[in-house]
Design a protein around this motif. Sequence first.
Motif, PDB file in Angstrom:
ATOM      1  N   ALA A   1       0.834  -1.211   0.000  1.00 58.25           N
ATOM      2  CA  ALA A   1       0.000   0.000   0.000  1.00 58.25           C
ATOM      3  C   ALA A   1       0.864   1.254   0.000  1.00 58.25           C
ATOM      4  CB  ALA A   1      -0.902  -0.018   1.227  1.00 58.25           C
ATOM      5  N   LYS A   2       0.525   2.181  -0.923  1.00 62.88           N
ATOM      6  CA  LYS A   2       1.242   3.458  -0.962  1.00 62.88           C
ATOM      7  C   LYS A   2       0.327   4.576  -0.465  1.00 62.88           C
ATOM      8  CE  LYS A   2       3.206   2.459  -5.406  1.00 62.88           C
ATOM      9  NZ  LYS A   2       3.213   3.003  -6.741  1.00 62.88           N
ATOM     10  N   TYR A   3      -0.953   4.276  -0.545  1.00 62.62           N
ATOM     11  CA  TYR A   3      -1.950   5.281  -0.155  1.00 62.62           C
ATOM     12  C   TYR A   3      -3.035   4.594   0.654  1.00 62.62           C
ATOM     13  CZ  TYR A   3      -0.068   7.919  -4.149  1.00 62.62           C
ATOM     14  OH  TYR A   3       0.734   8.562  -5.041  1.00 62.62           O
ATOM     15  N   GLN A   4      -3.687   5.399   1.437  1.00 58.65           N
ATOM     16  CA  GLN A   4      -4.916   4.924   2.058  1.00 58.65           C
ATOM     17  C   GLN A   4      -6.066   5.530   1.266  1.00 58.65           C
ATOM     18  OE1 GLN A   4      -5.333   5.872   6.214  1.00 58.65           O
ATOM     19  NE2 GLN A   4      -7.531   5.496   6.073  1.00 58.65           N
ATOM     20  N   LYS A   5      -6.989   4.684   0.815  1.00 61.17           N
ATOM     21  CA  LYS A   5      -8.148   5.183   0.069  1.00 61.17           C
ATOM     22  C   LYS A   5      -9.235   5.583   1.047  1.00 61.17           C
ATOM     23  CE  LYS A   5      -8.272   1.503  -2.839  1.00 61.17           C
ATOM     24  NZ  LYS A   5      -6.852   1.250  -2.880  1.00 61.17           N
ATOM     25  N   GLU A   6      -9.859   6.708   0.769  1.00 67.02           N
ATOM     26  CA  GLU A   6     -11.015   7.064   1.580  1.00 67.02           C
ATOM     27  C   GLU A   6     -12.196   7.388   0.696  1.00 67.02           C
ATOM     28  OE1 GLU A   6     -10.408   9.989   4.683  1.00 67.02           O
ATOM     29  OE2 GLU A   6      -9.084   8.571   5.722  1.00 67.02           O
ATOM     30  N   ILE A   7     -13.335   6.822   1.023  1.00 66.96           N
ATOM     31  CA  ILE A   7     -14.569   7.097   0.276  1.00 66.96           C
ATOM     32  C   ILE A   7     -15.426   7.984   1.167  1.00 66.96           C
ATOM     33  CG2 ILE A   7     -16.524   6.088  -0.963  1.00 66.96           C
ATOM     34  CD1 ILE A   7     -13.966   4.777  -1.942  1.00 66.96           C
ATOM     35  N   ASP A   8     -15.775   9.143   0.628  1.00 70.14           N
ATOM     36  CA  ASP A   8     -16.658  10.050   1.366  1.00 70.14           C
ATOM     37  C   ASP A   8     -18.097   9.674   1.008  1.00 70.14           C
ATOM     38  OD1 ASP A   8     -18.216  12.164   2.286  1.00 70.14           O
ATOM     39  OD2 ASP A   8     -16.630  13.644   1.954  1.00 70.14           O
ATOM     40  N   THR A   9     -18.749   8.947   1.897  1.00 69.45           N
ATOM     41  CA  THR A   9     -20.087   8.439   1.570  1.00 69.45           C
ATOM     42  C   THR A   9     -21.129   9.556   1.534  1.00 69.45           C
ATOM     43  OG1 THR A   9     -20.325   7.873   3.894  1.00 69.45           O
ATOM     44  CG2 THR A   9     -19.720   6.088   2.402  1.00 69.45           C
ATOM     45  N   ARG A  10     -20.766  10.718   2.072  1.00 68.58           N
ATOM     46  CA  ARG A  10     -21.686  11.852   2.004  1.00 68.58           C
ATOM     47  C   ARG A  10     -21.698  12.427   0.583  1.00 68.58           C
ATOM     48  NH1 ARG A  10     -21.865  17.590   2.725  1.00 68.58           N
ATOM     49  NH2 ARG A  10     -19.674  17.547   2.130  1.00 68.58           N
TER      50      ARG A  10
ATOM     51  N   PHE B   1     -16.057  13.716  -6.458  1.00 65.48           N
ATOM     52  CA  PHE B   1     -14.956  14.064  -5.543  1.00 65.48           C
ATOM     53  C   PHE B   1     -15.017  13.233  -4.259  1.00 65.48           C
ATOM     54  CE2 PHE B   1     -15.941  17.646  -8.256  1.00 65.48           C
ATOM     55  CZ  PHE B   1     -14.695  17.968  -8.768  1.00 65.48           C
ATOM     56  N   ALA B   2     -15.505  11.988  -4.399  1.00 62.45           N
ATOM     57  CA  ALA B   2     -15.744  11.176  -3.205  1.00 62.45           C
ATOM     58  C   ALA B   2     -14.594  10.239  -2.866  1.00 62.45           C
ATOM     59  CB  ALA B   2     -17.042  10.377  -3.391  1.00 62.45           C
ATOM     60  N   ILE B   3     -13.632  10.084  -3.798  1.00 63.33           N
ATOM     61  CA  ILE B   3     -12.530   9.148  -3.530  1.00 63.33           C
ATOM     62  C   ILE B   3     -11.248   9.945  -3.318  1.00 63.33           C
ATOM     63  CG2 ILE B   3     -11.191   7.166  -4.366  1.00 63.33           C
ATOM     64  CD1 ILE B   3     -13.549   6.406  -6.108  1.00 63.33           C
ATOM     65  N   GLU B   4     -10.610   9.658  -2.211  1.00 61.91           N
ATOM     66  CA  GLU B   4      -9.344  10.342  -1.932  1.00 61.91           C
ATOM     67  C   GLU B   4      -8.243   9.329  -1.692  1.00 61.91           C
ATOM     68  OE1 GLU B   4      -8.470  14.032   0.497  1.00 61.91           O
ATOM     69  OE2 GLU B   4     -10.621  13.712   0.841  1.00 61.91           O
ATOM     70  N   PHE B   5      -7.052   9.659  -2.163  1.00 63.57           N
ATOM     71  CA  PHE B   5      -5.881   8.832  -1.908  1.00 63.57           C
ATOM     72  C   PHE B   5      -4.975   9.607  -0.965  1.00 63.57           C
ATOM     73  CE2 PHE B   5      -5.621   5.193  -4.901  1.00 63.57           C
ATOM     74  CZ  PHE B   5      -6.863   5.341  -5.479  1.00 63.57           C
ATOM     75  N   ILE B   6      -4.826   9.111   0.225  1.00 61.05           N
ATOM     76  CA  ILE B   6      -3.992   9.816   1.197  1.00 61.05           C
ATOM     77  C   ILE B   6      -2.644   9.103   1.272  1.00 61.05           C
ATOM     78  CG2 ILE B   6      -3.822  10.536   3.625  1.00 61.05           C
ATOM     79  CD1 ILE B   6      -7.047  10.279   3.453  1.00 61.05           C
ATOM     80  N   PRO B   7      -1.553   9.805   0.901  1.00 68.27           N
ATOM     81  CA  PRO B   7      -0.249   9.147   0.886  1.00 68.27           C
ATOM     82  C   PRO B   7       0.113   8.611   2.270  1.00 68.27           C
ATOM     83  CG  PRO B   7      -0.123  11.358  -0.072  1.00 68.27           C
ATOM     84  CD  PRO B   7      -1.477  11.232   0.552  1.00 68.27           C
ATOM     85  N   LEU B   8       0.640   7.385   2.271  1.00 67.93           N
ATOM     86  CA  LEU B   8       1.079   6.796   3.547  1.00 67.93           C
ATOM     87  C   LEU B   8       2.542   7.142   3.771  1.00 67.93           C
ATOM     88  CD1 LEU B   8      -0.427   3.205   3.334  1.00 67.93           C
ATOM     89  CD2 LEU B   8      -1.196   5.064   4.817  1.00 67.93           C
TER      90      LEU B   8
END
Lengths: 272, 70
Positions: B3-12, B58-65
């Motif tokens: 994993a290089k990033y943590q994926k986050e889905i903004d369900t809102r 704009f609901a998917i974000e990749f946060i660098p680890l």
Amino acid sequence: MSDKKYLRNDKLPHIWCPGCGNGIVLSALERALEQANVDKDKTVIVSGIGCSSRMPTYMDFNTLHTTHGRALAFATGVKLANPELTVFVIMGDGDATAIGGNHLIHACRRNIGLNAIVVNNNIYGMTGGQYSPLTPTGMKATTAPYGMVERNFDLCELAHAAGATYVARGTVFHAKPLTDLILESMDNDGFSMVEVLSTCPIGFGRRNKIRGNYELMEWVKNRAVNVKAAAKMSEEDLRGKLLIGRLYSEPAEEYTKCYDKIIEIAGKEAKR
Amino acid sequence: MPAKYQKEIDTRLCKGCGICVDLCPKEVYDRDALGKPIIARDENCVYCKQCMLHCPDFAIEFIPLKEGEA
Ligand SMILES: Cc1ncc(C[n+]2csc(CCOP(=O)(O)OP(=O)(O)O)c2C)c(N)n1
Ligand code: SF4
Ligand code: SF4
Ligand code: SF4
């Protein structure tokens, strides 16, 4: 929570339907502006009326949401008043090629330094799916229940013939190349147009029995051929296809610069 | 792939359009009852970011680890 540098993040979620291409275009445009690191106070986003014209609502710049078909007229005024500004003009296919078609050809002809983005979802999205001059022949619209009778424009050829000095076509299927094309279009001093083959799953997809949101994106992809690949293809294989990529880049003197010269000449005359 | 990033889905923000689920070449996502993505097979992700680039909302974000966080 979205925290995009150039968006009014607090205005999200946007009003567009699930799967609408407008969001993909906005996202690609935002990344281009980030990569160009534009100055918020020196950038203006103008649009007409339509679903795609809602885009400036979500963009954190000086924005002008104007009237249907007239975005280029407003943008021309902005650019002439302050030629230093970077001015983007976002229009739907109906907005830019039907009611606003005359504004488009003359903005191209003048080569005024605007960055036009035409979001071509093949239909009038906002008003319920009437056909536009870009609805492909044979496809269905509320006003073409048996299929579009008329021939559609090739918008990029039209803009080039009218005098636009940078012309490109991207798609919502090719999101990263779209950002690259928008970025490249910003380097042109004169009139630039990027046509984006986009999607309206509600007004166009469903009516044409292309039901899935991703399926409609694939339909868009299958209509498009990269201009480099096209050079090696036969006329037969290219029938009905639209070329994507940078199609024309032919720099010429920009309109407000020509106009400045007139101001200078007229000023000298007045002093005599 | 590590994993290089943590994926986050903004369900809102997510409207459950299904584009990310259908487009992912590695079938990383499943759908929940509303059609919104669930990260089901993160270990298959190749970090092409195509899901993020094509999300209309704009609901998917990749946060660098950071190193060692994976
Ligand atoms: C002068 C005028 N004529 C007609 C309308 C109604 N109208 C609003 S949006 C629209 C067309 C929208 O289609 P398009 O420009 O392709 O944009 P989209 O909604 O597909 O993004 C029309 C005809 C209007 N608002 N103003
Ligand atoms: S009607 Fe079409 S163009 Fe308008 S928001 Fe819905 S999907 Fe998008
Ligand atoms: S980054 Fe690529 S592989 Fe990973 S979830 Fe997104 S689309 Fe799938
Ligand atoms: S592409 Fe975006 S809006 Fe659509 S389902 Fe995936 S996360 Fe949700």
